[in-house]
Motif scaffolding. Structure first.
Motif, short mmCIF file in Angstrom:
data_model
loop_
_atom_site.label_atom_id
_atom_site.label_comp_id
_atom_site.label_asym_id
_atom_site.label_seq_id
_atom_site.Cartn_x
_atom_site.Cartn_y
_atom_site.Cartn_z
N ILE A 39 12.35 -10.74 5.14
CA ILE A 39 11.52 -10.59 6.33
C ILE A 39 12.01 -11.55 7.42
O ILE A 39 12.35 -12.69 7.13
CB ILE A 39 10.05 -10.86 5.98
N CYS A 61 -1.37 -7.97 4.28
CA CYS A 61 -0.55 -8.26 3.10
C CYS A 61 -1.36 -8.13 1.83
O CYS A 61 -2.36 -8.82 1.65
CB CYS A 61 0.03 -9.66 3.22
N PRO A 62 -0.96 -7.25 0.92
CA PRO A 62 -1.76 -7.04 -0.29
C PRO A 62 -1.70 -8.21 -1.26
O PRO A 62 -2.58 -8.33 -2.11
CB PRO A 62 -1.14 -5.79 -0.91
N VAL A 63 -0.70 -9.07 -1.14
CA VAL A 63 -0.63 -10.20 -2.07
C VAL A 63 -0.87 -11.53 -1.37
O VAL A 63 -0.66 -12.57 -1.96
CB VAL A 63 0.74 -10.23 -2.79
N CYS A 65 0.61 -13.32 0.95
CA CYS A 65 1.67 -14.32 0.91
C CYS A 65 2.06 -14.82 2.29
O CYS A 65 2.98 -15.62 2.41
CB CYS A 65 2.87 -13.80 0.15
N ILE A 66 1.40 -14.35 3.33
CA ILE A 66 1.71 -14.83 4.68
C ILE A 66 0.63 -15.82 5.10
O ILE A 66 -0.56 -15.54 4.91
CB ILE A 66 1.77 -13.67 5.68
N CYS A 90 5.87 -12.13 -2.36
CA CYS A 90 6.04 -10.92 -1.55
C CYS A 90 6.55 -9.76 -2.41
O CYS A 90 7.42 -9.94 -3.25
CB CYS A 90 7.03 -11.20 -0.43
N ILE A 91 5.97 -8.58 -2.19
CA ILE A 91 6.42 -7.42 -2.95
C ILE A 91 7.23 -6.46 -2.08
O ILE A 91 7.49 -5.34 -2.47
CB ILE A 91 5.23 -6.67 -3.58
N PHE A 92 7.56 -6.88 -0.88
CA PHE A 92 8.39 -6.11 0.03
C PHE A 92 7.83 -4.71 0.26
O PHE A 92 8.54 -3.73 0.21
CB PHE A 92 9.84 -6.04 -0.49
N CYS A 93 6.51 -4.67 0.48
CA CYS A 93 5.87 -3.38 0.69
C CYS A 93 6.01 -2.93 2.13
O CYS A 93 5.89 -1.75 2.43
CB CYS A 93 4.40 -3.45 0.32
N GLY A 94 6.23 -3.86 3.04
CA GLY A 94 6.40 -3.48 4.43
C GLY A 94 5.09 -3.29 5.19
O GLY A 94 5.11 -2.88 6.35
N TYR A 95 3.97 -3.59 4.57
CA TYR A 95 2.69 -3.41 5.28
C TYR A 95 2.58 -4.35 6.47
O TYR A 95 1.98 -4.01 7.48
CB TYR A 95 1.51 -3.66 4.34
N CYS A 96 3.14 -5.55 6.33
CA CYS A 96 3.07 -6.50 7.44
C CYS A 96 3.77 -5.93 8.66
O CYS A 96 3.28 -6.02 9.78
CB CYS A 96 3.68 -7.83 7.03
N LEU A 107 11.28 -6.12 8.30
CA LEU A 107 12.00 -6.24 7.03
C LEU A 107 13.42 -5.72 7.25
O LEU A 107 13.60 -4.66 7.83
CB LEU A 107 11.30 -5.44 5.93
S1 SF4 Z 1 6.18 -7.02 2.74
FE1 SF4 Z 1 4.78 -8.11 4.08
S2 SF4 Z 1 2.75 -7.27 3.58
FE2 SF4 Z 1 4.13 -6.70 1.91
S3 SF4 Z 1 3.91 -8.34 0.44
FE3 SF4 Z 1 5.64 -8.94 1.71
S4 SF4 Z 1 4.74 -10.20 3.33
FE4 SF4 Z 1 3.06 -9.11 2.33
#
Ligand code: SF4
Ligand code: SF4
Lengths: 171, 321
Positions: A39, A61-63, A65-66, A90-96, A107
């Motif tokens: 990110i 962010c679902p986890v 981490c921000i 971070c699970i790299f979901c891209g929701y942020c 990302l």
């Molecule tokens: S990609 Fe963004 S929203 Fe998803 S877990 Fe990582 S920081 Fe959080």
């Protein structure tokens, strides 16, 4: 019986097929442009920070981490005082990225972030902020938003109408 | 010590060292070949062609926790993996690799081989039994049934070869093939022996005693560390054993065009069959347990009896005319 021999023959022929393995460290995988990896925080065309510290990414962010702290400079621009992403969560979901109203958080196709020390996976703002506009070149939040900052009055943004004079009766 | 004793000792230890060196190498070979047939590369990082992966694997096995489950029958549990290695190594005693390169030329060589491969079944049965685990027990029960039934056809399919040679000694059998390999007159016997041999080493597709997808790891579910490793060494030496037996019994042992030494011919033929075994693993699915039994008793048994009767009849007829 015949099908057994046939399948053995077909498997044998695979010896001469092209390998599908990518020999990773020497040979890099080709990542698509929108691949969700490390990110970054991007900048305006005039190199101002895009992030306005709205906390939407942290909320999305679902986890969780921000973490960040919004503040304001003397010209009226909001920016994060600190901005921290814990990449070990971070699970790299891209929701942020989807939540961000200013295209600040993005990302990028890079996954080589291995560390020996878990603490090193917590990226601070100076690790995240890059001198580039990322995927949305030319976009400048303060140029299209109705918010007044130093050097830009209300109504001066692109496509923005002049503010209504509430003391006048003329439509 | 006289020269004969020294050369005999050299051969004995040479065969032993060769087997124990090649067996782990087969792990590498198998992984590379399987990868080749699945469009991958396989282990190719450690050392030249990834050969050092063998060393890494062995070291890993040594450093694993050597765990004996508290509910296991300890003595038998420790003994079981050794049995399989001992029996397959003993079977190699009677294999003639080349003229003069044989550990012991017994006049009952073939029977000795059959006896040893039956003894190998004990390792599966005892290993599964002493683990005191339901999967292990199921695996060992399957293994026992499979090994005992396939033992029958294995023995019967070889009798054609014995009839044609008139001897149980493997050297005599090879020498009888100087002009014609037994694969031609005994083709049926060859096919049956090959199938029974795969079942005997419980290799895929007949790995029903282990059957990862059904029984975790079957009879060796509870084993770890070098005990588990011994089962594998036994399995790989078993593959070499069956390959050498096929070579000796049906492919003329060390005979071949004279531009290569006899030992080289033997090794080439043996590795040809090892390749074949691995190809089988790469391409065929595992049959169901009852299919395996049905195939054995309803198809292989009548066929091997037929083979025996026809061979015997022809030899009788030829002797009387
Ligand atoms: S990609 Fe963004 S929203 Fe998803 S877990 Fe990582 S920081 Fe959080
Ligand atoms: S990165 Fe985007 S969503 Fe997150 S605080 Fe900054 S402006 Fe808001």
């Amino acid at each position: 019986m015949f099908s057994i021999v046939r399948s053995m023959w077909l498997v044998f022929l695979h010896m001469f097929k092209k390998r599908v393995t990518i020999q990773y460290p020497e040979q890099k995988a080709k990542l698509p442009a929108r691949w969700r990896g490390r990110i970054v925080l991007t900048r305006d065309p005039d190199m101002g920070e895009r992030c306005v510290g709205c906390y939407l990414c942290a909320a999305a962010c679902p986890v969780d981490c921000i973490s960040l702290q919004a503040t304001q400079d003397e010209s009226g621009r909001r920016y994060p005082a600190f901005f921290r992403i814990n990449f070990s969560r971070c699970i790299f979901c891209g929701y942020c990225e989807e939540a961000c109203p200013t295209y600040a958080i993005q990302l990028i196709p890079d996954f080589e972030m291995g560390e020996y020390n878990r603490q090193n996976l917590v990226y601070e703002k100076q690790d995240l902020l890059i001198d580039s506009q990322g995927k949305y070149p030319g976009y400048n939040y303060y140029k299209v938003a109705g918010m007044a900052i130093q050097g830009k009055e209300k109504g001066a943004a692109i496509n923005e109408e002049k503010p209504v004079d509430i003391h006048s009766l003329v439509p | 010590m006289d020269d004969a004793t020294i050369s005999h000792l050299l051969i004995t230890f040479g065969v032993l060292a060769g087997l124990l060196l090649v067996a782990p190498g087969l792990i590498w070979l198998e992984r590379r070949l399987l990868a080749l047939w699945q469009d991958r590369y396989g282990p190719n990082r450690a050392g030249p062609f990834g050969l050092l992966v063998v060393l890494a694997d062995t070291l890993k096995l040594f450093f694993k926790e050597d765990w004996i489950p508290p509910f296991a029958d300890k003595k038998v549990f420790v003994l079981a993996p050794a049995i399989v290695v001992i029996t397959v190594l003993l079977s190699f005693v009677v294999i003639p690799f080349a003229p003069g390169i044989i550990v012991a030329d017994m006049n009952i060589g073939l029977l000795f081989f059959l006896a040893m491969s039956s003894m190998g079944a004990y390792s599966i049965i005892l290993g599964g039994w002493s683990s005191n685990n339901k999967y292990a027990l199921l695996g060992s029960m399957r293994g026992a049934a499979q090994l005992i039934s396939y033992e029958v056809f294995m023995g019967l399919s070889l009798m054609g070869v014995v009839l044609m040679t008139g001897s149980f000694s493997l050297i005599d059998i090879v020498e009888a093939q100087r002009y014609q390999w037994f694969i031609v007159p005994q083709f049926l016997g060859f096919v049956i022996f090959l199938i029974a041999g795969i079942a005997e080493t419980h290799r895929l597709p007949f790995d029903i005693p282990e059957a990862e997808s059904e029984l975790i790891a079957g009879f060796h579910s509870e084993y770890s560390g070098m005990k588990f490793g011994l089962f594998f060494v036994g399995e790989y030496i078993g593959i070499m054993l069956i390959s050498s037996m096929v070579t000796v019994l049906f492919l003329g042992g060390w005979y071949g065009p004279s531009f290569l030494p006899p030992l080289a011919w033997f090794i080439i033929k043996m590795f040809g069959f090892i390749f074949f075994f691995i190809l089988l693993r790469a391409s065929l699915p595992r049959p169901r347990y009852d299919q395996l039994m049905e195939f054995g008793w309803k198809i292989l048994l009548p066929l091997s009896l037929l083979n025996l009767v026809v061979t015997g009849g022809i030899i009788l007829w030829m002797n009387t005319h």
